[in-house]
Design a protein around this motif. Structure first.
Motif, short mmCIF file in Angstrom:
data_model
loop_
_atom_site.label_atom_id
_atom_site.label_comp_id
_atom_site.label_asym_id
_atom_site.label_seq_id
_atom_site.Cartn_x
_atom_site.Cartn_y
_atom_site.Cartn_z
N TRP A 39 0.75 -1.09 -0.15
CA TRP A 39 0.15 -0.07 0.13
C TRP A 39 1.04 1.34 -0.11
O TRP A 39 1.77 1.30 0.89
CB TRP A 39 -0.86 0.00 1.21
CG TRP A 39 -1.94 -1.16 1.24
CD1 TRP A 39 -1.92 -2.37 1.53
CD2 TRP A 39 -3.36 -0.89 0.81
NE1 TRP A 39 -3.09 -3.02 1.22
CE2 TRP A 39 -3.88 -2.17 0.97
CE3 TRP A 39 -4.00 0.33 0.34
CZ2 TRP A 39 -5.33 -2.22 0.47
CZ3 TRP A 39 -5.39 0.10 -0.01
CH2 TRP A 39 -5.84 -1.30 0.09
N VAL A 40 0.53 2.11 -0.80
CA VAL A 40 1.19 3.54 -0.74
C VAL A 40 0.09 4.76 -0.34
O VAL A 40 -0.82 4.83 -0.70
CB VAL A 40 1.47 3.91 -2.25
CG1 VAL A 40 2.32 5.60 -2.18
CG2 VAL A 40 2.61 3.07 -2.90
N ILE A 41 0.55 5.20 1.00
CA ILE A 41 -0.15 6.08 1.52
C ILE A 41 0.07 7.54 0.99
O ILE A 41 1.27 7.84 1.37
CB ILE A 41 -0.35 5.96 3.16
CG1 ILE A 41 -0.47 4.44 3.53
CG2 ILE A 41 -1.35 7.00 3.61
CD1 ILE A 41 -1.74 3.74 2.89
N HIS A 42 -0.59 8.38 0.36
CA HIS A 42 -0.11 9.64 -0.12
C HIS A 42 -0.35 10.58 0.82
O HIS A 42 -1.67 10.71 1.68
CB HIS A 42 -1.09 9.78 -1.53
CG HIS A 42 -0.66 8.92 -2.66
ND1 HIS A 42 0.73 8.84 -3.18
CD2 HIS A 42 -1.31 8.10 -3.21
CE1 HIS A 42 0.75 7.84 -3.99
NE2 HIS A 42 -0.65 7.50 -3.85
N ASN A 43 0.47 11.70 1.11
CA ASN A 43 0.39 12.57 1.89
C ASN A 43 -0.48 13.74 1.57
O ASN A 43 -1.19 14.34 2.51
CB ASN A 43 1.78 13.32 2.10
CG ASN A 43 1.86 14.30 3.07
OD1 ASN A 43 1.45 14.01 4.30
ND2 ASN A 43 2.23 15.65 2.61
N LYS A 47 -6.62 8.76 -2.40
CA LYS A 47 -6.78 7.61 -2.08
C LYS A 47 -5.65 6.83 -2.21
O LYS A 47 -4.62 6.84 -3.05
CB LYS A 47 -7.77 7.00 -3.39
CG LYS A 47 -8.14 5.46 -2.68
CD LYS A 47 -9.34 5.09 -3.93
CE LYS A 47 -9.78 3.60 -3.66
NZ LYS A 47 -10.71 3.19 -4.54
N PRO A 48 -5.26 5.82 -1.02
CA PRO A 48 -4.26 4.91 -1.09
C PRO A 48 -4.16 4.00 -2.31
O PRO A 48 -5.38 3.67 -2.64
CB PRO A 48 -4.31 4.22 0.16
CG PRO A 48 -5.26 4.87 1.18
CD PRO A 48 -6.12 5.66 0.16
N GLU A 49 -2.94 3.73 -2.80
CA GLU A 49 -2.86 2.81 -4.05
C GLU A 49 -2.43 1.62 -3.49
O GLU A 49 -1.80 1.55 -2.61
CB GLU A 49 -2.06 3.50 -4.88
CG GLU A 49 -2.63 4.76 -5.57
CD GLU A 49 -1.56 5.42 -6.82
OE1 GLU A 49 -1.66 4.74 -7.85
OE2 GLU A 49 -0.83 6.28 -6.38
N ASN A 50 -2.64 0.36 -4.10
CA ASN A 50 -2.19 -0.97 -3.73
C ASN A 50 -1.60 -1.55 -4.86
O ASN A 50 -2.20 -1.44 -6.18
CB ASN A 50 -3.22 -1.56 -2.96
CG ASN A 50 -4.52 -2.01 -3.92
OD1 ASN A 50 -4.37 -3.09 -4.67
ND2 ASN A 50 -5.32 -1.27 -3.93
#
Length: 213
Positions: A39-43, A47-50
């Protein structure tokens, strides 16, 4: 320790709060296994990407990661050497994500939390666990990481190394070990104007000394 270090600005609790809805609200036909993802949590609040939990998935995740974003890793073992972008973080929950390769912290405020870095080779070249930033005045952080570097050949092994740059690699509460069968093994190393700071944890090498300057 340089007062400009901003590791505490990283808010893991906030990241977890943002990702939990995606992990607990399963769409029709989905199972919990569908959320075994990188998971990439964007600052910026996007929306988070997976991504798939493999080398190709991690490469794709790194490509969309910007400064202040965080890559959350599930339990896994991925063989890949890569550069973490400047300002970005990578974390797992309990040292259960293993990177079999070298990780370079790409710039100021890059950091890794609770990761395992374990490259293993058999050749005459030096092998590194984590390499610090090369940008001037950059500060990068390792916290609560396990680093195991194995060189079965004649090359040297380095756990954490800060290259020749006016920059800092801060190593907190990490267990670092570098072993070389036919060369030298150093838990920590730096060269030229590079600076490596270690506090807590352990740092060992297979030579008589564990630090190379």
């Amino acid at each position: 320790m340089p007062p400009r270090m901003q590791f505490a600005a990283k808010n893991f609790e906030y990241d977890v709060a943002r990702i939990i809805p995606f992990l607990t609200q399963l769409p029709a036909g989905a199972s919990a296994w569908d959320f075994y993802r990188i998971w990439v949590i964007h600052n910026d609040g996007a929306k988070p990407e997976n991504f798939d939990v493999d080398a190709a998935g991690l490469t794709a995740a790194l490509a969309v990661t910007d400064a202040s974003d965080v890559i959350w890793m599930p339990p896994c073992s991925i063989t890949l050497s890569f550069t973490l972008p400047a300002g970005a973080g990578m974390a797992s929950m309990a040292n259960d994500a293993i990177i079999v390769g070298t990780v370079t912290l790409g710039g100021d405020n890059s950091y890794m939390q609770s990761m395992v870095i374990a490259p293993s080779v058999n050749n005459s070249s030096p092998v590194y666990g984590v390499i610090g930033p090369s940008a001037t005045d950059a500060v990068a952080v390792l916290n609560n990481c396990l680093i195991r570097v194995t060189q079965a050949g004649s090359g040297n092994a380095y756990g954490a190394r800060q290259p020749d740059a006016v920059a800092d690699l801060l190593v907190f509460n990490c267990d670092v070990e570098a072993t070389s069968t036919g060369g030298s093994g150093y838990g920590g190393a730096w060269s030229g104007d590079g600076r490596l700071y270690a506090k807590g944890g352990n740092m060992h090498g297979s030579t008589d000394v564990s630090i190379e300057i």
